[in-house]
Enzyme design. Structure first.
Site, PDB file in Angstrom:
ATOM      1  N   HIS A 168     -19.585 -14.780   3.683  1.00 40.30           N
ATOM      2  CA  HIS A 168     -19.230 -16.024   3.311  1.00 40.30           C
ATOM      3  C   HIS A 168     -19.173 -16.939   4.591  1.00 40.30           C
ATOM      4  O   HIS A 168     -18.238 -16.741   5.291  1.00 40.30           O
ATOM      5  CB  HIS A 168     -17.851 -16.082   2.539  1.00 40.30           C
ATOM      6  CG  HIS A 168     -17.893 -15.086   1.224  1.00 40.30           C
ATOM      7  ND1 HIS A 168     -18.793 -15.551   0.171  1.00 40.30           N
ATOM      8  CD2 HIS A 168     -17.469 -13.709   0.857  1.00 40.30           C
ATOM      9  CE1 HIS A 168     -18.600 -14.667  -0.843  1.00 40.30           C
ATOM     10  NE2 HIS A 168     -17.659 -13.649  -0.454  1.00 40.30           N
ATOM     11  N   ASP A 197     -23.083 -16.655   0.902  1.00 35.83           N
ATOM     12  CA  ASP A 197     -23.036 -18.191   0.941  1.00 35.83           C
ATOM     13  C   ASP A 197     -22.529 -18.833   2.096  1.00 35.83           C
ATOM     14  O   ASP A 197     -21.983 -18.385   2.835  1.00 35.83           O
ATOM     15  CB  ASP A 197     -22.116 -18.692  -0.524  1.00 35.83           C
ATOM     16  CG  ASP A 197     -20.875 -18.144  -0.573  1.00 35.83           C
ATOM     17  OD1 ASP A 197     -20.122 -17.624   0.418  1.00 35.83           O
ATOM     18  OD2 ASP A 197     -20.019 -18.096  -1.597  1.00 35.83           O
ATOM     19  N   GLU A 218     -12.488  -5.166   1.668  1.00 31.48           N
ATOM     20  CA  GLU A 218     -11.713  -6.062   2.545  1.00 31.48           C
ATOM     21  C   GLU A 218     -10.395  -5.226   2.856  1.00 31.48           C
ATOM     22  O   GLU A 218      -9.073  -5.550   2.658  1.00 31.48           O
ATOM     23  CB  GLU A 218     -11.170  -7.103   1.648  1.00 31.48           C
ATOM     24  CG  GLU A 218     -12.461  -7.881   1.366  1.00 31.48           C
ATOM     25  CD  GLU A 218     -12.312  -9.423   0.388  1.00 31.48           C
ATOM     26  OE1 GLU A 218     -11.005  -9.495  -0.023  1.00 31.48           O
ATOM     27  OE2 GLU A 218     -13.170 -10.012   0.108  1.00 31.48           O
ATOM     28  N   GLU A 271     -22.630 -10.722  -0.504  1.00 31.93           N
ATOM     29  CA  GLU A 271     -22.090 -11.884  -1.368  1.00 31.93           C
ATOM     30  C   GLU A 271     -22.349 -13.426  -0.345  1.00 31.93           C
ATOM     31  O   GLU A 271     -21.584 -14.418  -0.356  1.00 31.93           O
ATOM     32  CB  GLU A 271     -20.600 -11.704  -1.172  1.00 31.93           C
ATOM     33  CG  GLU A 271     -20.022 -10.515  -1.784  1.00 31.93           C
ATOM     34  CD  GLU A 271     -18.553 -10.285  -1.887  1.00 31.93           C
ATOM     35  OE1 GLU A 271     -17.984 -11.479  -2.026  1.00 31.93           O
ATOM     36  OE2 GLU A 271     -18.234  -9.263  -2.171  1.00 31.93           O
ATOM     37  N   ASN A 331     -17.286  -2.567   2.037  1.00 28.50           N
ATOM     38  CA  ASN A 331     -17.642  -4.183   1.945  1.00 28.50           C
ATOM     39  C   ASN A 331     -16.712  -5.014   2.403  1.00 28.50           C
ATOM     40  O   ASN A 331     -15.401  -4.927   1.925  1.00 28.50           O
ATOM     41  CB  ASN A 331     -17.771  -4.406   0.349  1.00 28.50           C
ATOM     42  CG  ASN A 331     -18.632  -5.769   0.102  1.00 28.50           C
ATOM     43  OD1 ASN A 331     -19.664  -6.053   0.518  1.00 28.50           O
ATOM     44  ND2 ASN A 331     -18.019  -6.664  -0.674  1.00 28.50           N
TER      45      ASN A 331
END
Ligand SMILES: *[C@@H]1O[C@H](CO)[C@@H](O)[C@H](O)[C@H]1NC(C)=O
Ligand SMILES: *[C@@H]1O[C@H](CO)[C@@H](O)[C@H](O)[C@H]1NC(C)=O
Length: 371
Positions: free
Chosen positions: A225, A258, A148, A256, A189
């Site tokens: 996400h 979702d 990030e 990750e 990432n």
């Protein structure tokens, strides 16, 4: 347990349905995985699903390897939490994605609020990476080296490393990680880099920055996400992946995943849309060989991070809060199964295709399935 290389044989066991990691591997991927966290490992019903390597071939520690846990005060290293997850995965024969080294968040205050020069903070970063990556050497298939580092407009995020050291903290972190574990795959990432746009361009800039500095970068982790009904198209997902490959990484992963609802509870149509969205991401990974796998950010709504961070949002995962499989699970499974029988190039997800695949598969004599 016999591991077949074809979905037909996997599905030939009467009454048995192949699970996500089995199907992902049969479709040519390295794994289908899940994040987990230390506190959840006392939940026996939860663990029974997580520890099944047919379901999850890869585990990511959700928190335990972050700086606040591993070096809470300068020079005091503690791998208790991270080791618990890594040991769990290894005992189940599951691959570990290690997470994460240079990140602005969950950073102890001695780093974030310290008074630094370029030399002293560089030393702190190098020491942290050398110690942690050295501790886990040989156990991590990949490391999320820098996490990030970008703002939404693609510029570098202001954090202590960037403010003090400048953009060169990024290649520096990759160099230090490669030195400590030459065999680990090294990833950048981030979130909101799954589709196309300024932030995706920023991730390409980071690949170039690291390579121009002569350091190794192997992959881009797309956190993914996402929000139900608003995800990028499969075409945009593939364009983004291909932009990273063109810039010179050799692999990508959804790290990750979702897909949350912004209002709760979801209705049936919402759950179907969520299933379609999970299917789209799965198709994008299947469509590009260099996409090595998909990791969901825990597997059940019971332990999702979403409600704690996005108030009023949730129900983001393929298993509900009672550990029951949702429509999203069925769609991921069907899409993987279709790819495993050679239909990966067919981007159309149809019930007809999947049903006929299953009928064909179950007609294969059971003697080919072994036991
Ligand atoms: C989980 O189980 C509880 C108790 O039976 C029930 O009230 C709840 O609605 C269930 N959750 C879902 C998402 O079905
Ligand atoms: C994809 O699969 C669907 C459903 O079986 C079929 O109708 C369609 O013609 C296929 N498309 C291609 C390009 O093979």
């Amino acid at each position: 347990m016999y591991f077949s290389t074809t979905a037909a044989a996997l599905l030939a066991i009467p009454g048995a349905s192949a699970q996500l990691n089995q199907l992902a591997k049969a479709a040519g991927k390295l794994y289908f995985g899940s994040a987990t966290d230390n506190g959840e490992l006392t939940d026996a019903a939860y663990v029974a699903i997580l520890e099944d390597a047919n379901m999850f071939g890869q585990i990511t520690p959700g928190n335990g390897q972050k700086w606040e846990y591993t070096e809470p005060s300068q020079g005091q290293f503690d791998y208790t939490s991270g080791d618990q997850i890594v040991d769990f995965a290894e005992s189940n024969g599951q691959i570990v994605r290690c997470h994460t080294l240079a990140w602005y968040s969950q950073l102890p205050s001695w780093v974030g609020d310290g008074t630094w020069t370029v030399d002293t903070l560089t030393s702190v970063l190098n020491t942290h990476i050398a110690n942690e990556v050295g501790h886990y050497k040989g156990q991590c298939r990949s490391w999320d080296v820098v996490n990030e580092a970008l703002n939404e407009d693609g510029t570098y995020r202001e954090n202590v490393f960037y403010t003090v050291i400048g953009e060169s903290y990024i290649p520096l972190a990759f160099e230090a990680t490669a030195a400590a574990d030459p065999d680990a795959k090294l990833y950048y990432n981030d979130y909101n880099i799954e589709g196309t746009g300024a932030k995706q361009d920023g991730a390409v800039t980071i690949i170039n920055l690291v390579k121009d500095a002569g350091a190794k970068i192997d992959g881009v982790g797309m956190q993914a996400h996402l929000i139900v009904g608003t995800i990028p198209t499969q075409s945009d997902l593939e364009t983004s992946i291909n932009s990273y490959l063109s810039a010179g990484v050799t692999e990508v992963a959804y790290t990750e995943l979702d897909i949350r609802f912004s209002s709760l509870p979801p209705d049936d149509a919402g759950l179907q849309q969520q299933a379609t969205d999970y299917g789209t991401v799965t198709q994008a990974c299947l469509a590009v060989d260099a996409c090595v796998g998909i990791t969901i950010w825990d597997y059940t709504d019971k332990y999702s991070w979403i409600p704690g961070v996005f108030a009023g949002s949730g129900a983001a995962l393929p298993w509900d809060e009672n550990l029951s499989e949702k429509p999203a699970y069925s769609t991921i499974s069907s899409v993987l199964a279709a790819a495993a029988t050679g239909s990966a190039s067919n981007a159309t997800i149809t019930t007809t295709l999947v049903t006929s695949t299953l009928i064909t598969a179950t007609s294969v004599p059971t003697s080919t399935s072994g036991s």
